[in-house]
Design an enzyme around this catalytic site. Structure first.
Site, PDB file in Angstrom:
ATOM      1  N   LYS A 279      29.722  35.386  34.624  1.00  0.00           N
ATOM      2  CA  LYS A 279      31.082  35.095  34.180  1.00  0.00           C
ATOM      3  C   LYS A 279      31.089  34.779  32.688  1.00  0.00           C
ATOM      4  O   LYS A 279      30.075  34.333  32.142  1.00  0.00           O
ATOM      5  CB  LYS A 279      31.638  33.885  34.944  1.00  0.00           C
ATOM      6  CG  LYS A 279      31.847  34.093  36.425  1.00  0.00           C
ATOM      7  CD  LYS A 279      32.370  32.825  37.060  1.00  0.00           C
ATOM      8  CE  LYS A 279      32.536  32.980  38.566  1.00  0.00           C
ATOM      9  NZ  LYS A 279      33.668  33.861  38.905  1.00  0.00           N
ATOM     10  N   ARG A 354      32.719  36.509  49.789  1.00  0.00           N
ATOM     11  CA  ARG A 354      32.910  37.306  51.001  1.00  0.00           C
ATOM     12  C   ARG A 354      31.588  37.585  51.709  1.00  0.00           C
ATOM     13  O   ARG A 354      31.562  37.761  52.928  1.00  0.00           O
ATOM     14  CB  ARG A 354      33.643  38.600  50.657  1.00  0.00           C
ATOM     15  CG  ARG A 354      32.877  39.529  49.730  1.00  0.00           C
ATOM     16  CD  ARG A 354      33.776  40.522  49.018  1.00  0.00           C
ATOM     17  NE  ARG A 354      34.574  39.880  47.982  1.00  0.00           N
ATOM     18  CZ  ARG A 354      35.479  40.510  47.248  1.00  0.00           C
ATOM     19  NH1 ARG A 354      35.687  41.810  47.413  1.00  0.00           N
ATOM     20  NH2 ARG A 354      36.165  39.861  46.331  1.00  0.00           N
TER      21      ARG A 354
END
Length: 514
Positions: A279, A354
């Site tokens: 990030k 996920r």
């Protein structure tokens, strides 16, 4: 504090250790026990005598009783008197009362002991609901996560609900509910705000075990070797870059005669660097200690079920690891094998939530639940769509989604349904595996939910994306600035009101943890 100070070895749930005392009194206690008093005032009604002002005198301050108004007045005994507007009595609900109670608590930040009068006239809600909402609003508005030296900020020590004897039994029930709900939300907030170096996946398991005994929960915490044996390739794959072991924490709440069996699965990414797909180093990266808010919300909610007399059996899985870059980290192009044998090609290591929840969903389905709900800070797309006040919800069972919407309205943790548009499933196609972990550049919230749907089979399921609500930019009524712990109150209401979709018969008894 002992040990390495760089590890930040402090209590991850400090706000719950010395909670404010909450009591009920038939008459107002002395100023030494209640330094500020909230007096509800309706639109058009004569102000209660406590305020020492008639309607005209109060109007001079600009106060009319409109919902959300506050006016702080000096009392003759040195007590702060706070008129709080509740508007028209037929429109008063728990959300309004919770908000105005929080406004009262924030209007007198210098006072450590507070009292709230119950209105003498009938409102649209019961005395018990009014008391519950007051307790939630005041305690959550005064919540604070702080682990440094004392900076002099006043904390709350006492809250007194002033009620006539005729309704004190009902009020006591409401107060007890409010305390349980507020504590659950505080646990969720504490954990979500705790720095990742302190709150590792292993420590999360320890906190769950610490809270379990008093909450009537059975807890199992599975480590790396056990996860290998269980075939949980999603959690293990995300954990590859970390020096800290993962944990899959299973919590079970088993009432004596369950009326249904609800499964919960929470994303517990203790810190999300993005992995190899790193990030950017900006403010949002610094917030990634709260990428475990889904797991924190579930743990907080589970602690309240026994106290609230919940009749739904609840089995929960907290899928906990951090997501770090290193020489051993999961790489783009890797293929992971999930608990149910599904293979997933990793196209982006920052789409890791996920992956860990896939294993949890498989296990919840294996438990034979009537329905399963997962909750996760999953996609920035949801934040862009709904802002910071609404969580997204999608699912394969409209009845379950409706139950979540109702729970959100009651708890004031609202959810908004997004379309589970199945033609977008093709964006998750892989040439070398069953699927990829990443869709196209658009509709990211939907493709993430479609990924998760692959692991629930025919079981009724809903996905709650709290990336939009997990971080609040400023205080607002009972909400705090920073990691919000959103979801604990929502899940409590869901469990308390849960009805198995498509069935009126009780489910088979859930298995106990071993």
């Amino acid at each position: 504090m002992s040990g390495n100070p760089a590890r930040g070895e402090f209590d991850p749930i400090p706000s719950t250790r010395s909670p404010a005392r909450v009591s009920i009194a038939a008459v107002l206690p002395p100023v030494t026990e209640a330094a500020a008093l909230a007096v509800p005032v309706q639109v058009g009604a004569e102000p209660p005598a406590d305020l020492g002002l008639d309607a005209a005198g109060l109007a001079v301050t600009g106060f009319t009783g409109r919902a959300g108004q506050t006016a702080v007045l000096p009392g003759p005994d040195g007590r702060a008197l706070v008129a709080i507007g509740v508007g028209e009595p037929e429109r008063v609900d728990m959300t309004l009362v919770r908000d105005v109670a929080a406004d009262f608590a924030r209007a007198v930040p210098q006072h450590r002991s507070l009292a709230v009068e119950l209105p003498a006239t009938d409102l649209a809600i019961s005395a018990a609901d009014f008391a519950q909402a007051v307790v939630e609003g005041v305690l959550l508005a005064r919540w604070r996560f702080f682990v440094g030296k004392d900076d002099g900020e006043q904390t709350l020590t006492d809250l007194v609900i002033v009620a006539p004897d005729a309704v004190s039994e009902d009020v006591a029930a409401g107060v007890a509910r409010g305390r349980a709900v507020a504590r659950a939300a505080a646990i969720s907030r504490d954990l979500s705000n705790c720095p990742a170096t302190t709150l590792t996946a292993a420590r999360m398991g320890e906190v769950a075990e610490e809270l379990a005994s008093e909450a009537g929960l059975v807890v199992e915490a599975f480590g790396e070797q056990e996860l290998i044996e269980m075939g949980c390739g999603g959690i293990l794959g995300v954990n590859l870059g970390s020096v800290d072991e993962p944990r899959l924490v299973r919590l079970a709440y088993l009432p004596s005669a369950p009326t249904g069996h609800l499964g919960l699965v929470g994303k517990g990414i203790m810190y999300d660097s993005g992995g190899i797909s790193l990030k950017p180093s900006d403010e949002s990266h610094a917030q990634m200690k709260n990428d475990m808010t889904g797991a924190a919300a579930i743990l907080g909610a589970m602690t309240a079920l026994q106290a609230l007399g919940c009749t739904t059996a609840v089995t929960a899985y907290l899928c906990c690891t951090d997501n770090m870059p290193s020489g051993s980290a999961m790489k783009l192009g890797d293929v992971l094998t999930m608990r149910n044998g599904t293979t997933v090609e990793v196209l982006n290591t920052d789409a890791e939530g996920r992956l860990v929840m896939a294993d949890g969903l498989c296990l919840a389905v294996e438990d034979g639940v009537d329905a399963v709900v997962d909750i996760a800070t999953l996609t920035g797309a949801c934040l862009r769509t709904l802002g910071v006040e609404l969580a997204g919800v999608m699912g394969n069972a409209p009845v379950l989604v409706d139950q979540l919407r109702t729970a959100g309205a009651i708890s004031d943790e609202p959810v908004w349904e997004l379309p589970l548009h199945r033609p977008y499933r093709s964006q998750l196609s892989s040439t070398i595996a069953d699927m990829t972990n990443m869709g196209g550049p658009n509709a990211g919230s939907i493709t993430a939910a479609l990924f998760l749907e692959e692991f629930v089979g025919e079981v009724p399921w809903a996905h709650v994306d709290i990336a939009s609500t997990a971080q609040q930019p400023a205080p607002r009524t009972w909400r705090n600035k920073g990691a919000s712990g959103f979801g604990a109150k929502l899940l409590i209401e869901l469990a308390m009101r849960f009805e198995a979709p498509g069935s009126t018969a009780p489910s088979s008894p859930p298995r106990a943890a071993t």
